[in-house]
Scaffold this motif. Structure first.
Motif, PDB file in Angstrom:
ATOM      1  N   THR A  13       0.897  -0.058  79.923  1.00 25.54           N
ATOM      2  CA  THR A  13       1.946   0.945  79.954  1.00 25.54           C
ATOM      3  C   THR A  13       1.637   1.336  81.457  1.00 25.54           C
ATOM      4  N   GLU A  14       2.186   2.434  81.967  1.00 27.39           N
ATOM      5  CA  GLU A  14       2.159   2.842  83.201  1.00 27.39           C
ATOM      6  C   GLU A  14       0.364   3.144  83.527  1.00 27.39           C
ATOM      7  N   ARG A  15      -0.241   4.010  82.547  1.00 27.82           N
ATOM      8  CA  ARG A  15      -1.655   4.242  82.941  1.00 27.82           C
ATOM      9  C   ARG A  15      -2.795   3.308  82.113  1.00 27.82           C
ATOM     10  N   LEU A  16      -2.151   2.616  81.102  1.00 25.01           N
ATOM     11  CA  LEU A  16      -3.225   2.049  80.020  1.00 25.01           C
ATOM     12  C   LEU A  16      -2.943   0.598  80.074  1.00 25.01           C
ATOM     13  N   THR A  17      -4.173   0.137  79.534  1.00 29.29           N
ATOM     14  CA  THR A  17      -4.152  -1.433  79.251  1.00 29.29           C
ATOM     15  C   THR A  17      -4.817  -1.403  77.810  1.00 29.29           C
ATOM     16  N   LEU A  18      -4.146  -1.999  76.888  1.00 26.56           N
ATOM     17  CA  LEU A  18      -4.438  -2.023  75.454  1.00 26.56           C
ATOM     18  C   LEU A  18      -4.842  -3.454  75.276  1.00 26.56           C
ATOM     19  N   ARG A  19      -6.100  -3.580  75.115  1.00 26.15           N
ATOM     20  CA  ARG A  19      -6.749  -4.840  74.999  1.00 26.15           C
ATOM     21  C   ARG A  19      -7.807  -5.214  73.984  1.00 26.15           C
ATOM     22  N   LYS A  68      -5.773 -10.336  59.622  1.00 28.92           N
ATOM     23  CA  LYS A  68      -5.836  -9.256  58.971  1.00 28.92           C
ATOM     24  C   LYS A  68      -5.671  -7.829  59.489  1.00 28.92           C
ATOM     25  N   GLY A  69      -5.500  -7.681  60.940  1.00 27.89           N
ATOM     26  CA  GLY A  69      -5.368  -6.636  61.597  1.00 27.89           C
ATOM     27  C   GLY A  69      -5.631  -6.878  63.039  1.00 27.89           C
ATOM     28  N   VAL A  70      -5.038  -5.869  63.829  1.00 27.96           N
ATOM     29  CA  VAL A  70      -5.066  -5.976  65.227  1.00 27.96           C
ATOM     30  C   VAL A  70      -5.585  -4.737  65.859  1.00 27.96           C
ATOM     31  N   PHE A  71      -6.660  -4.618  66.795  1.00 24.72           N
ATOM     32  CA  PHE A  71      -7.311  -3.627  67.133  1.00 24.72           C
ATOM     33  C   PHE A  71      -7.471  -3.592  68.622  1.00 24.72           C
ATOM     34  N   TRP A  72      -6.709  -2.471  69.286  1.00 23.23           N
ATOM     35  CA  TRP A  72      -6.893  -2.577  70.695  1.00 23.23           C
ATOM     36  C   TRP A  72      -7.937  -1.374  71.009  1.00 23.23           C
ATOM     37  N   VAL A  73      -8.464  -1.527  72.042  1.00 24.04           N
ATOM     38  CA  VAL A  73      -9.202  -0.669  73.139  1.00 24.04           C
ATOM     39  C   VAL A  73      -8.027   0.177  74.070  1.00 24.04           C
ATOM     40  N   ILE A  74      -8.087   1.409  74.118  1.00 25.19           N
ATOM     41  CA  ILE A  74      -7.129   2.004  75.183  1.00 25.19           C
ATOM     42  C   ILE A  74      -8.058   2.178  76.250  1.00 25.19           C
ATOM     43  N   GLU A  75      -7.756   1.518  77.454  1.00 26.40           N
ATOM     44  CA  GLU A  75      -8.469   1.509  78.616  1.00 26.40           C
ATOM     45  C   GLU A  75      -7.785   1.985  79.717  1.00 26.40           C
ATOM     46  N   ALA A  76      -8.201   2.954  80.624  1.00 28.24           N
ATOM     47  CA  ALA A  76      -7.645   3.445  81.630  1.00 28.24           C
ATOM     48  C   ALA A  76      -7.359   2.353  82.815  1.00 28.24           C
ATOM     49  N   LYS A  77      -6.052   2.176  83.491  1.00 27.95           N
ATOM     50  CA  LYS A  77      -6.197   1.126  84.282  1.00 27.95           C
ATOM     51  C   LYS A  77      -6.810   1.470  85.459  1.00 27.95           C
ATOM     52  N   ASN A  78      -6.955   2.700  85.870  1.00 23.71           N
ATOM     53  CA  ASN A  78      -7.493   3.183  87.223  1.00 23.71           C
ATOM     54  C   ASN A  78      -9.019   2.864  87.354  1.00 23.71           C
ATOM     55  N   ASN A  79      -9.713   3.168  86.190  1.00 23.28           N
ATOM     56  CA  ASN A  79     -11.174   2.981  86.373  1.00 23.28           C
ATOM     57  C   ASN A  79     -11.859   2.178  85.337  1.00 23.28           C
ATOM     58  N   HIS A  80     -10.880   1.520  84.316  1.00 16.16           N
ATOM     59  CA  HIS A  80     -11.269   0.537  83.160  1.00 16.16           C
ATOM     60  C   HIS A  80     -12.330   1.280  82.337  1.00 16.16           C
ATOM     61  N   GLN A  81     -12.135   2.570  82.070  1.00 20.35           N
ATOM     62  CA  GLN A  81     -12.696   3.449  81.217  1.00 20.35           C
ATOM     63  C   GLN A  81     -12.201   3.336  79.747  1.00 20.35           C
ATOM     64  N   LEU A  82     -13.000   3.175  78.746  1.00 20.41           N
ATOM     65  CA  LEU A  82     -12.621   3.081  77.352  1.00 20.41           C
ATOM     66  C   LEU A  82     -12.283   4.627  77.065  1.00 20.41           C
ATOM     67  N   LEU A  83     -11.018   4.986  76.575  1.00 18.69           N
ATOM     68  CA  LEU A  83     -10.596   6.002  76.241  1.00 18.69           C
ATOM     69  C   LEU A  83     -10.622   6.160  74.571  1.00 18.69           C
ATOM     70  N   GLY A  84     -10.239   5.237  74.114  1.00 19.51           N
ATOM     71  CA  GLY A  84     -10.024   5.429  72.513  1.00 19.51           C
ATOM     72  C   GLY A  84      -9.861   4.151  71.933  1.00 19.51           C
ATOM     73  N   ALA A 117      -0.116   5.165  74.287  1.00 17.70           N
ATOM     74  CA  ALA A 117      -0.584   3.866  73.488  1.00 17.70           C
ATOM     75  C   ALA A 117       0.373   3.706  72.069  1.00 17.70           C
ATOM     76  N   PHE A 118       0.544   4.906  71.678  1.00 19.58           N
ATOM     77  CA  PHE A 118       1.066   4.993  70.408  1.00 19.58           C
ATOM     78  C   PHE A 118       2.623   4.349  70.557  1.00 19.58           C
ATOM     79  N   LYS A 119       3.207   4.846  71.737  1.00 23.87           N
ATOM     80  CA  LYS A 119       4.662   4.202  71.924  1.00 23.87           C
ATOM     81  C   LYS A 119       4.611   2.917  71.895  1.00 23.87           C
ATOM     82  N   GLU A 120       3.625   2.099  72.720  1.00 24.59           N
ATOM     83  CA  GLU A 120       3.632   0.939  73.124  1.00 24.59           C
ATOM     84  C   GLU A 120       3.327   0.049  71.771  1.00 24.59           C
ATOM     85  N   ILE A 121       2.425   0.594  70.885  1.00 26.45           N
ATOM     86  CA  ILE A 121       2.069   0.072  69.740  1.00 26.45           C
ATOM     87  C   ILE A 121       3.209  -0.048  69.076  1.00 26.45           C
TER      88      ILE A 121
END
Length: 177
Positions: A13-19, A68-84, A117-121
């Motif tokens: 997304t604009e501010r996030l990487t979901l990985r 059986k499932g897909v689980f993303w880390v929500i990571e800030a693009k600017n500092n690669h911090q795990l947000l959720g 993140a919700f919108k992208e998922i």
């Protein structure tokens, strides 16, 4: 529904990487899953140590490997911090259905990250996975979670109950809104 998560779907997304979640996330996942504020409305076993956090990461990785499932880390693009985290699981073929689950560290709440993140998922689920229905189970007193769901057109299902979790309420989204 045949999904193939062996090539993990990284989303941006604009501010996030979901990985994908990986072992390098162990300390951050331990911190998130043991945070009292995060767990206030979640009935789950919290990890007691980093070894248990690694076991959780292995479990999640195996779910993706077995589709059986897909689980993303929500990571800030600017500092690669795990947000959720955010994920889809409990797929049901007949209804093209998945359950969505999510959590965000209190330090990053109220900044629109989870909504982004919700919108992208949801977009991924509808367009790439051809899902037709999403459900979310949240604590009846988790007003922030209920507001997030309502913002994304989920509808409260007052007639339904979450078996074994008397404090949970169920929200549902049907169709490609």
């Amino acid at each position: 529904m045949d999904f193939d998560f062996t090539t993990f779907p990284v989303l941006e997304t604009e501010r996030l990487t979901l990985r994908a979640l990986n072992l390098e996330d162990t300390k951050a996942i331990f911190g998130l899953r043991t945070n009292k504020e995060v767990n206030e409305f979640i009935d789950r076993k919290t990890p007691k140590n980093l070894s248990e956090a690694r076991a959780f990461i292995d479990l999640i990785s195996n779910q993706a490997a077995n589709n059986k499932g897909v689980f993303w880390v929500i990571e800030a693009k600017n500092n690669h911090q795990l947000l959720g985290t955010i994920g889809l699981r409990n797929f049901e073929d007949e209804e093209d259905y998945a359950e969505i689950g999510y959590e965000i560290h209190p330090d990053y709440q109220d900044r629109g990250y989870m909504s982004e993140a919700f919108k992208e998922i949801l977009k991924f689920g509808f367009k790439e996975m051809n899902l037709k229905t999403f459900e979310a189970f949240t604590h009846k007193n988790n007003n922030a979670s209920k507001a997030l769901l309502e913002k994304h057109s989920f509808v409260f299902q007052p007639e339904r109950t979450d078996e074994g979790f008397v404090n949970n309420v169920i929200y549902k989204l049907t169709g490609n809104n």
